[in-house]
Enzyme design. Structure first.
Site, PDB file in Angstrom:
ATOM      1  N   LYS A  70      -8.542  12.573  12.666  1.00  0.00           N
ATOM      2  CA  LYS A  70      -7.590  11.519  13.023  1.00  0.00           C
ATOM      3  C   LYS A  70      -7.076  11.731  14.444  1.00  0.00           C
ATOM      4  CE  LYS A  70      -5.959   8.631  10.730  1.00  0.00           C
ATOM      5  NZ  LYS A  70      -6.317   7.182  10.573  1.00  0.00           N
ATOM      6  N   TYR A  81      -9.427  16.181   7.958  1.00  0.00           N
ATOM      7  CA  TYR A  81      -8.825  14.854   8.060  1.00  0.00           C
ATOM      8  C   TYR A  81      -7.913  14.775   9.280  1.00  0.00           C
ATOM      9  CZ  TYR A  81      -5.714  10.925   7.139  1.00  0.00           C
ATOM     10  OH  TYR A  81      -4.973   9.776   7.263  1.00  0.00           O
TER      11      TYR A  81
END
Length: 386
Positions: A154, A150
């Site tokens: 990002k 994640y």
């Protein structure tokens, strides 16, 4: 921006079915903006009359082009894999966070949308190292230093968003201005991701300990984060001399707080006892590592919810906080004071809280036994040294 100018605006919010996207949309709607929420799932809450919801997927460029056509600004809040077992679904995280962001940028260029505000995270800089009073001059964490996909995706997405600032729109009709807001952990009444997990742990008797050495972190109330997004969108206009174009900003409530003490009003406000037992960070990290390892092997048949992931252990147990002076100076961001007491009251009024029944603390014991048993089985498959 005047109310008459806002009334002429149409904005699209990707991730509009989520807690923050929905709240942002409602606030903009109250200011007279025409709001379109775009998400793969519908909001849990009722939509005020006048807000439009379009069901779709950021992995589809054509769907994005259809929904953003005619918009003056896009708020790209959609993401996947922030916490829990979602954090271990690597391919889906990559598809939504990276390719989805590439798609929304391309859709803006193809349909002449002049502004995009990207909702980012502290995690593009933080990966388990202690950071005190960091600012936007800090470099991105190296790609091989992330413990979760994640945070890595990002980072890739934010770098792409800022790189595409000043990209020429289709038919030479102008330029796309972009910026990124690196948000602290979000909280607020009705928050749907982090707080329900904490409450679930309380209900199961699993919130038995804290860890780390007085970890100081930051949070951001949903209303403060909404304010930052609206200010950022305005700072991408000619009236504000495009001051935010191509820029990242850290966004939080301000001063750092002890991560676990921050939640004490919620824990005690719902009638539970705040834990006094403290474990070393290294022990909890090892447990999270073991849990992820087991999840990797058995997730095809049992996609269980980890108690904690390694990234969550770092996020909650290691000191890291950042200055917000740049957002204050360039965007005019001034966070308002909020407390967890108000949030605890909301959850209490909605049926949460300690019930007159025995807490099933053996949930944690069974989870540990399960992990140990699976570990033994997996180790038995390894070849012997003989």
């Amino acid at each position: 921006m005047s109310s008459s100018q806002r009334a002429k605006e149409t904005v699209v919010i990707t991730g509009g079915g989520g807690y923050f996207g929905h709240r942002l949309g409602c606030t903009l709607h109250e200011k007279g903006v025409h709001v379109i929420l775009f998400d793969i799932r519908k909001p849990d809450q009722e939509l005020p009359e006048g807000i439009h919801f379009v069901q779709g997927d950021v992995r589809s460029l054509s769907q994005l082009e259809d929904v953003v056509a005619g918009a003056s600004c896009v708020f790209h809040t959609a993401s996947y894999g922030m916490s829990g077992k979602e954090q271990l679904h690597r391919q889906k995280i990559e598809a939504i966070n990276v390719r989805g962001t590439e798609n929304i940028i391309q859709a803006c260029i193809n349909t002449n949308v002049p502004r995009l505000v990207y909702t980012s995270t502290f995690n593009v800089i933080f990966g388990g190292q202690t950071i005190r009073d960091g600012d936007e001059s800090l470099p991105y964490l190296p790609q091989d230093a992330f413990v979760d996909n994640y945070s890595r995706t990002k980072t890739v997405a934010e770098m792409f968003v800022l790189k595409m600032n000043n990209q020429e729109l289709k038919n030479n009709s102008g330029f796309l201005r972009t910026c990124s807001l690196r948000a602290a952990g979000i909280y607020g009444p009705g928050e749907q991701r982090h707080l329900p997990r904490i409450i679930s742990a309380l209900e199961k008797g699993m919130f038995l300990f804290v860890y780390g050495d007085n970890p100081l972190v930051q949070f951001v109330h949903v209303d403060n984060l909404i304010s930052a997004h609206i200010l950022a969108a305005e700072a991408l206009t000619s009236e504000k001399k495009y001051i935010a174009a191509g820029q990242p900003y850290f966004i939080s409530d301000g001063p750092p707080v002890n991560n676990f003490e921050f939640f004490r009003p919620l824990v005690e406000g719902l009638g539970y006892k705040f834990p006094s037992l403290r474990f070393p960070l290294s022990l909890v990290y090892f447990f999270a590592f073991l849990t992820e390892w087991i999840h990797f092997f058995i997730s095809p048949v049992c996609d269980f919810q980890p108690i904690l992931t390694r990234a969550e252990v770092f996020k909650t147990g290691v000191t890291h906080y950042f200055k917000i002076e740049k957002a204050t100076r360039e965007l005019g961001f001034e966070p308002q004071p909020f407390t967890m007491q108000d949030v605890a009251e909301w959850f209490k009024n909605h049926g949460y809280g300690k019930q007159d029944k025995k807490i099933k603390s053996n949930y944690l014991i069974w989870d540990i036994i399960f992990i140990l048993l699976v570990t033994v089985v997996l180790l038995s498959w390894l070849p012997s040294s003989e």
